[in-house]
Design an enzyme around this catalytic site. Sequence first.
Site, PDB file in Angstrom:
ATOM      1  N   LYS A 204      22.378 -89.054  13.172  1.00 34.77           N
ATOM      2  CA  LYS A 204      22.073 -90.160  14.083  1.00 34.77           C
ATOM      3  C   LYS A 204      20.592 -90.144  14.476  1.00 34.77           C
ATOM      4  O   LYS A 204      20.131 -89.230  15.149  1.00 34.77           O
ATOM      5  CB  LYS A 204      22.897 -90.065  15.369  1.00 34.77           C
ATOM      6  CG  LYS A 204      22.773 -91.360  16.186  1.00 34.77           C
ATOM      7  CD  LYS A 204      23.217 -91.225  17.609  1.00 34.77           C
ATOM      8  CE  LYS A 204      22.140 -90.735  18.530  1.00 34.77           C
ATOM      9  NZ  LYS A 204      20.974 -91.625  18.656  1.00 34.77           N
ATOM     10  N   GLU A 278      16.727 -77.607  19.203  1.00 37.45           N
ATOM     11  CA  GLU A 278      15.264 -77.552  19.295  1.00 37.45           C
ATOM     12  C   GLU A 278      14.881 -78.489  20.423  1.00 37.45           C
ATOM     13  O   GLU A 278      15.008 -79.704  20.292  1.00 37.45           O
ATOM     14  CB  GLU A 278      14.650 -77.962  17.950  1.00 37.45           C
ATOM     15  CG  GLU A 278      13.258 -77.409  17.780  1.00 37.45           C
ATOM     16  CD  GLU A 278      12.229 -78.454  18.068  1.00 37.45           C
ATOM     17  OE1 GLU A 278      11.761 -78.487  19.236  1.00 37.45           O
ATOM     18  OE2 GLU A 278      11.906 -79.229  17.170  1.00 37.45           O
ATOM     19  N   CYS A 312       7.036 -81.729  20.808  1.00 41.08           N
ATOM     20  CA  CYS A 312       7.680 -80.676  21.604  1.00 41.08           C
ATOM     21  C   CYS A 312       6.784 -79.449  21.708  1.00 41.08           C
ATOM     22  O   CYS A 312       6.820 -78.726  22.696  1.00 41.08           O
ATOM     23  CB  CYS A 312       9.024 -80.317  21.002  1.00 41.08           C
ATOM     24  SG  CYS A 312       8.935 -80.068  19.232  1.00 41.08           S
ATOM     25  N   GLU A 409       7.760 -80.535  31.276  1.00 41.40           N
ATOM     26  CA  GLU A 409       7.359 -81.234  30.059  1.00 41.40           C
ATOM     27  C   GLU A 409       7.110 -82.713  30.373  1.00 41.40           C
ATOM     28  O   GLU A 409       7.989 -83.399  30.876  1.00 41.40           O
ATOM     29  CB  GLU A 409       8.459 -81.122  28.997  1.00 41.40           C
ATOM     30  CG  GLU A 409       8.052 -81.740  27.687  1.00 41.40           C
ATOM     31  CD  GLU A 409       9.105 -81.597  26.604  1.00 41.40           C
ATOM     32  OE1 GLU A 409      10.269 -81.974  26.849  1.00 41.40           O
ATOM     33  OE2 GLU A 409       8.781 -81.114  25.515  1.00 41.40           O
TER      34      GLU A 409
HETATM   35  P1  NAI Z   1      17.137 -87.416  24.430  1.00 42.24           P
HETATM   36  O1  NAI Z   1      17.386 -85.958  24.376  1.00 42.24           O
HETATM   37  O2  NAI Z   1      18.002 -88.253  25.305  1.00 42.24           O
HETATM   38  O3  NAI Z   1      17.223 -88.033  22.951  1.00 42.24           O
HETATM   39  C1  NAI Z   1      17.223 -87.319  21.746  1.00 42.24           C
HETATM   40  C2  NAI Z   1      18.395 -87.760  20.873  1.00 42.24           C
HETATM   41  O4  NAI Z   1      19.616 -87.389  21.505  1.00 42.24           O
HETATM   42  C3  NAI Z   1      18.489 -89.265  20.644  1.00 42.24           C
HETATM   43  O5  NAI Z   1      18.940 -89.501  19.333  1.00 42.24           O
HETATM   44  C4  NAI Z   1      19.558 -89.684  21.652  1.00 42.24           C
HETATM   45  O6  NAI Z   1      20.229 -90.868  21.299  1.00 42.24           O
HETATM   46  C5  NAI Z   1      20.493 -88.507  21.604  1.00 42.24           C
HETATM   47  N1  NAI Z   1      21.342 -88.319  22.783  1.00 42.24           N
HETATM   48  C6  NAI Z   1      21.135 -88.735  24.057  1.00 42.24           C
HETATM   49  N2  NAI Z   1      22.135 -88.346  24.854  1.00 42.24           N
HETATM   50  C7  NAI Z   1      23.012 -87.660  24.084  1.00 42.24           C
HETATM   51  C8  NAI Z   1      24.250 -86.997  24.330  1.00 42.24           C
HETATM   52  N3  NAI Z   1      24.771 -86.953  25.555  1.00 42.24           N
HETATM   53  N4  NAI Z   1      24.877 -86.392  23.314  1.00 42.24           N
HETATM   54  C9  NAI Z   1      24.346 -86.404  22.083  1.00 42.24           C
HETATM   55  N5  NAI Z   1      23.196 -87.026  21.772  1.00 42.24           N
HETATM   56  C10 NAI Z   1      22.516 -87.643  22.765  1.00 42.24           C
HETATM   57  O7  NAI Z   1      15.622 -87.615  24.822  1.00 42.24           O
HETATM   58  P2  NAI Z   1      14.934 -88.932  25.471  1.00 42.24           P
HETATM   59  O8  NAI Z   1      15.719 -89.439  26.614  1.00 42.24           O
HETATM   60  O9  NAI Z   1      14.653 -89.867  24.378  1.00 42.24           O
HETATM   61  O10 NAI Z   1      13.571 -88.304  26.005  1.00 42.24           O
HETATM   62  C11 NAI Z   1      13.562 -87.656  27.281  1.00 42.24           C
HETATM   63  C12 NAI Z   1      12.647 -86.474  27.285  1.00 42.24           C
HETATM   64  O11 NAI Z   1      13.111 -85.497  26.367  1.00 42.24           O
HETATM   65  C13 NAI Z   1      11.230 -86.761  26.809  1.00 42.24           C
HETATM   66  O12 NAI Z   1      10.454 -87.273  27.837  1.00 42.24           O
HETATM   67  C14 NAI Z   1      10.798 -85.396  26.367  1.00 42.24           C
HETATM   68  O13 NAI Z   1      10.364 -84.641  27.469  1.00 42.24           O
HETATM   69  C15 NAI Z   1      12.052 -84.774  25.803  1.00 42.24           C
HETATM   70  N6  NAI Z   1      12.121 -84.898  24.331  1.00 42.24           N
HETATM   71  C16 NAI Z   1      11.896 -83.782  23.565  1.00 42.24           C
HETATM   72  C17 NAI Z   1      11.896 -83.885  22.185  1.00 42.24           C
HETATM   73  C18 NAI Z   1      11.629 -82.709  21.311  1.00 42.24           C
HETATM   74  O14 NAI Z   1      11.140 -82.892  20.197  1.00 42.24           O
HETATM   75  N7  NAI Z   1      11.953 -81.506  21.720  1.00 42.24           N
HETATM   76  C19 NAI Z   1      12.094 -85.155  21.512  1.00 42.24           C
HETATM   77  C20 NAI Z   1      12.396 -86.262  22.386  1.00 42.24           C
HETATM   78  C21 NAI Z   1      12.378 -86.108  23.747  1.00 42.24           C
END
Ligand code: NAI
Length: 499
Positions: A204, A278, A312, A409
């Site tokens: 996804k 990650e 990240c 972050e």
């Molecule tokens: P998120 O963690 O919500 O999104 C990442 C992925 O997880 C997306 O595909 C989303 O649809 C999915 N997702 C969301 N809720 C889920 C759930 N309950 N179960 C399974 N999958 C789920 O991150 P978001 O809201 O886009 O960004 C928020 C913060 O997260 C950012 O401001 C940043 O600080 C951090 N982040 C860190 C990343 C990294 O590379 N470590 C990447 C993206 C965001």
Amino acid sequence: MSKKQDKKHQQQAAEPSLDFSKALIYTPAPESSAHIRLKKQYDLFINGTWVKPSKGGYFETINPSTEQVLAKVAEGTQEDVDKAVKAARAAYENVWSKMPARERAKYIYRIARLIQERAREFAVIESMDGGKPIRESRDIDIPLAANHFFYYAGWADKLEYAFPGKNPESIGVAGQIIPWNFPLLMAAWKIAPALAAGNTVVLKPAESTPLTALKLAEIIEESGLPAGVVNIVTGAGATGAAIVNHPDIDKIAFTGSTDVGKLIQKAIAGTGKKLTLELGGKAANIIFEDAALDQAVEGIVNGIFFNQGHVCCAGSRLFVQEGVADKVIRKLKDRMASLIVGDPMDKNTDIGAINSPEQLKKINEYLKIGVNEGGEVFQPNCSIPSKGYFCKPTLFLNTSQSHRVVQEEIFGPVLAVQTFRTVEEVIEKANNTPYGLSAGVWTDKGSKIFNMTTKLKAGVVWANTYNKFDPSSPFGGFRESGFGREGGLHGLLPYLNLR
Ligand code: NAI
Ligand code: MG
């Protein structure tokens, strides 16, 4: 020289400009998007064909630099996820796990070649859908994605040599959930090792950047990969949760926020599913007095402003040794003044669009928090487009360990600066966060590098460089940055049972 010209010349000479933003005016050099063919609406890629979402829902993905809608994308439901997992299971049992490994390798290799052939198209779509500068999608995201497929294609028929004395076996169906900061690259990091190890996949992509994963589905179709081996189900959090909670998935791989990572860990506790996470980071970039300062400043700029800080492992905390602090900060400000913020499609752009209005709001909130905490803000005097989501590169000076902009972050182009005197002090400060993904050390002394790399609690420590990636090199974190490694031999392990 005519009198008029002479007068003009004298005027210019009398008004020397130290404002780099005014001195550096480039003619726009936009990459063309005329060759891009996007459908108005994308369905789900399940069992080798395109299927409509069971509840008929679609959501829009926008270009964050123009706020224009690029396409509508299917909202996958629990029912759709179930269909995809069934297809992946059947493909695993009947085809993929039985296929000789050298045949599997050919498909993975073919996917790599097809990405290379269509690299320009992928780079442009990545920048349109996610807002990152074309220079980065073109030079980093897309070539690295192809390289991951090449690299893991090579391992497919050599797994027994990868883990001598062991009998590596595939595990089954992998559910993979990826974020929006490196959309195609994260898909490659997840799909390539899973396939090489003999597993099938339900992936996804993130809801704000689904297009390159859908284009990858087109490549997968073209490659002749057996139906059901890779399924792409688009949607938001609920779709991701349906993957996490599906009882017939053997492994979950997630990259994203620490909050969602924690939810996933709870959700699968006791189910026997394998898991790699990650998550976030708050990396320390440390400059010692003996470092090559210009090189270090360039590395710091690359480490935090690269990809709008949507990384990240972004070097979001800077520690400068006191003796060179003033000099480094001056050089940093000068360099920041020459950064170009704007159209992601322009080849001169250094900092593109923030990925979504939600992310821009989050960053702006942190800018306020940082000011209220007493941090001294520096932003260069650059212009930013009036339409779209943009943020100027920002320094917070005079910060301390307790400041939220130092601890949390932000995921934006915001750098918190502190000074230090001794090695012990900086190690303690650098390790004082809940995270442990990456760090950077800038010094002329090899012994100092070795000392630091053993004491810094980070999965990756770069020395005299930053944000360097290679498919053969493992990447991953400690503590709240997650666990498990991606890339290299380590990246195969989560997709295998070793007997
Ligand atoms: P998120 O963690 O919500 O999104 C990442 C992925 O997880 C997306 O595909 C989303 O649809 C999915 N997702 C969301 N809720 C889920 C759930 N309950 N179960 C399974 N999958 C789920 O991150 P978001 O809201 O886009 O960004 C928020 C913060 O997260 C950012 O401001 C940043 O600080 C951090 N982040 C860190 C990343 C990294 O590379 N470590 C990447 C993206 C965001
Ligand atoms: Mg988008």
